[in-house]
Design an enzyme around this catalytic site. Structure first.
Site, PDB file in Angstrom:
ATOM      1  NE  ARG A   7       2.243  -1.867   1.021  1.00  0.00           N
ATOM      2  CZ  ARG A   7       2.442  -1.993  -0.287  1.00  0.00           C
ATOM      3  NH1 ARG A   7       1.431  -2.238  -1.104  1.00  0.00           N
ATOM      4  NH2 ARG A   7       3.635  -1.838  -0.798  1.00  0.00           N
ATOM      5  CG  ASP A  34      -2.753  -6.298 -11.364  1.00  0.00           C
ATOM      6  OD1 ASP A  34      -2.022  -7.184 -10.848  1.00  0.00           O
ATOM      7  OD2 ASP A  34      -2.316  -5.209 -11.759  1.00  0.00           O
ATOM      8  CG  PHE A  87      -0.519  -0.223  -8.196  1.00  0.00           C
ATOM      9  CD1 PHE A  87       0.106  -0.165  -6.960  1.00  0.00           C
ATOM     10  CD2 PHE A  87       0.217   0.022  -9.328  1.00  0.00           C
ATOM     11  CE1 PHE A  87       1.458   0.141  -6.876  1.00  0.00           C
ATOM     12  CE2 PHE A  87       1.567   0.329  -9.255  1.00  0.00           C
ATOM     13  CZ  PHE A  87       2.186   0.385  -8.015  1.00  0.00           C
ATOM     14  CE1 TYR A 116       7.469  -5.068  -8.080  1.00  0.00           C
ATOM     15  CE2 TYR A 116       7.883  -5.481 -10.402  1.00  0.00           C
ATOM     16  CZ  TYR A 116       7.278  -4.736  -9.407  1.00  0.00           C
ATOM     17  OH  TYR A 116       6.479  -3.679  -9.739  1.00  0.00           O
ATOM     18  CE  LYS A 117       3.964  -5.297  -6.406  1.00  0.00           C
ATOM     19  NZ  LYS A 117       2.835  -4.793  -7.179  1.00  0.00           N
TER      20      LYS A 117
END
Ligand SMILES: *Cc1c(COP(=O)(O)O)cnc(C)c1O
Length: 426
Positions: free
Chosen positions: A385, A200, A131, A225-226
């Site tokens: 995705r 991560d 990312f 928040y995922k």
């Protein structure tokens, strides 16, 4: 058994031991939400909890609520809940700041350790398709400290663990492909080469079983928040192996990381353990929402825990892959996510040379929400995705999502101009 009709999918839902967990959420009617890997859905408890924090705890309790409503302890309380999901022990995790900021703290600590233990090692290795924020933070730190950031493809990681490398920084589950590293094996290989391993967990905490302690990882960060359903901009988290936690100050040595913040000393004395990884005053309203999100995951504990969630996640992603390959064949979609279970996170990505963005937009118009991630025009193509959150996604949802995808492709609907206009957030 793979369900191969809508009826089979309904049967599978009826027999799903985790089925009831979806009632913990307020999902809009008619929406099939396959984007919990980007922003988790709203837990039913959150609105009332946040309202209580605002009107009672803040409105009535005012400053007393730092003590009486448990505000001050909330980063550690949420951290203890997160620890249960990622194989940490109590008091080893704090919820705080953003993933980017926490990564800065732990990378900085890891580079400090390397400078003392192995000053000749001057390279930080990561994956080219990591990312971007992880790469930017690493690059900025490397510049400042005189290190070199070396980016490699996943198959070259083992060969890149050479005597000049100080730190290996990886994201456990790749945000683009959903490919998952073997955390224990990669960490062991790094350690055997004298290298620290920073993980991560943005796409793995709450999505797949994680065992930081068992893997003997050195440092980890992750996102609130995922899959943790903490709400937009929720506090992230940080874990440091207890053997390293007290070795250094972290660079953002603010007063919440002080041993005795309320003595207001002029000099900094770091708090013991993970508490020193806090910086300043925490967003208490967001922290309350994060705790509601975490509770939706801890509700799985009596039903088999992360192992049960994982079994359902694999069943959902297996089904999605099989249905796409049988029902959407001939439309130029290729699977970009590993088929091997041990290498797959909780998402499925489909690569497509052109039209990926528009297909996702056409699906969103049909209330099937996934997302698009841009390729680089080379090794990494554009992808569609789809994240599968077993807490609220069922087998019939998978069937219907693929049916919409089939219709969007068969009809050519995605070619309409309105689906080909890019928005700021993709
Ligand atoms: C989502 C994500 C982030 C997000 O970072 P923020 O600081 O919350 O913006 C970071 N790293 C990875 C790997 C992610 O997937």
């Amino acid at each position: 058994m793979t369900p191969n009709s809508l009826e089979d999918c309904r049967q599978a839902d009826a027999q799903d031991p985790l089925r009831e967990l979806r009632h913990q959420f307020d999902l809009p009617d008619g929406v099939i939400y396959l984007d919990g890997n980007s922003l988790g859905v709203l837990p039913r408890a959150t609105a009332a909890r946040v309202a209580k924090v605002v009107t009672q705890e803040w409105g009535q309790g005012l400053i007393r609520s730092w003590n009486t409503a448990g505000w001050f302890d909330s980063p550690r309380r949420a951290g203890d809940k997160i620890a249960r999901l990622v194989g940490g022990n109590p008091s080893e995790v704090v919820a705080t700041d953003s993933t980017s900021i926490n990564l800065f703290k732990v990378l900085s600590a890891a580079l400090n350790m390397a400078r003392e233990d192995a000053p000749q090692r001057k390279t930080l290795v990561s994956e080219r398709s990591n990312f971007p924020t992880d790469l930017y933070i690493a690059e900025a730190l490397c510049r400042e400290r005189g290190y070199t950031l070396k980016l490699v493809e996943p198959e070259a990681i083992a060969a890149s663990l050479t005597t000049d490398v100080a730190v290996l920084m990886l994201t456990h589950v790749n945000y683009r492909t959903g490919a998952m590293h073997d955390m224990a094996a990669v960490t062991a290989a790094a350690h055997a080469a004298g290298i620290l391993a920073v993980w991560d967990l943005a796409h793995s905490a709450g999505a797949v079983p994680v065992d930081l302690t068992g893997a003997q990882a050195d440092f980890a960060v992750g996102c609130g928040y995922k899959y943790l359903n903490g709400g937009p901009g929720a506090p992230a988290f940080v874990w440091v192996a207890p053997r390293h936690a007290e070795r250094f100050w972290q660079p953002l040595a603010g007063w919440w990381g002080h041993a005795t913040p309320f003595t207001f000393n002029a000099d900094y004395q770091p708090a013991p353990g993970i508490t020193r990884y806090l910086c300043g005053t925490q967003p208490i309203i967001s922290m309350a929402a994060l705790e509601c999100g975490l509770d939706t995951l801890l509700a799985v504990e009596p039903l088999g825990g992360m192992a049960a969630l994982r079994a359902k996640s694999l069943a959902l992603t297996d089904l999605f892959i099989e249905l796409v390959e049988t029902r959407c064949a001939g439309h130029g979609l290729t699977l970009a996510t590993p088929r091997v279970h041990a290498q797959r996170g909780s998402q499925v990505c489909l690569a497509r040379g052109a039209g990926a963005y528009a297909i996702v937009q056409a699906l969103i118009a049909r209330n099937v929400i996934g997302d698009f991630r841009a390729g680089d025009g080379g090794l990494h193509p554009d992808i569609l995705r789809f994240g599968f959150t077993p807490l609220y996604i069922g087998f019939e949802d998978v069937w219907q999502a693929v049916e919409h995808l089939r219709q969007v492709l068969d009809s050519g609907e995605w070619q309409r101009p309105e689906f080909n206009q890019k928005h700021a957030v993709t």
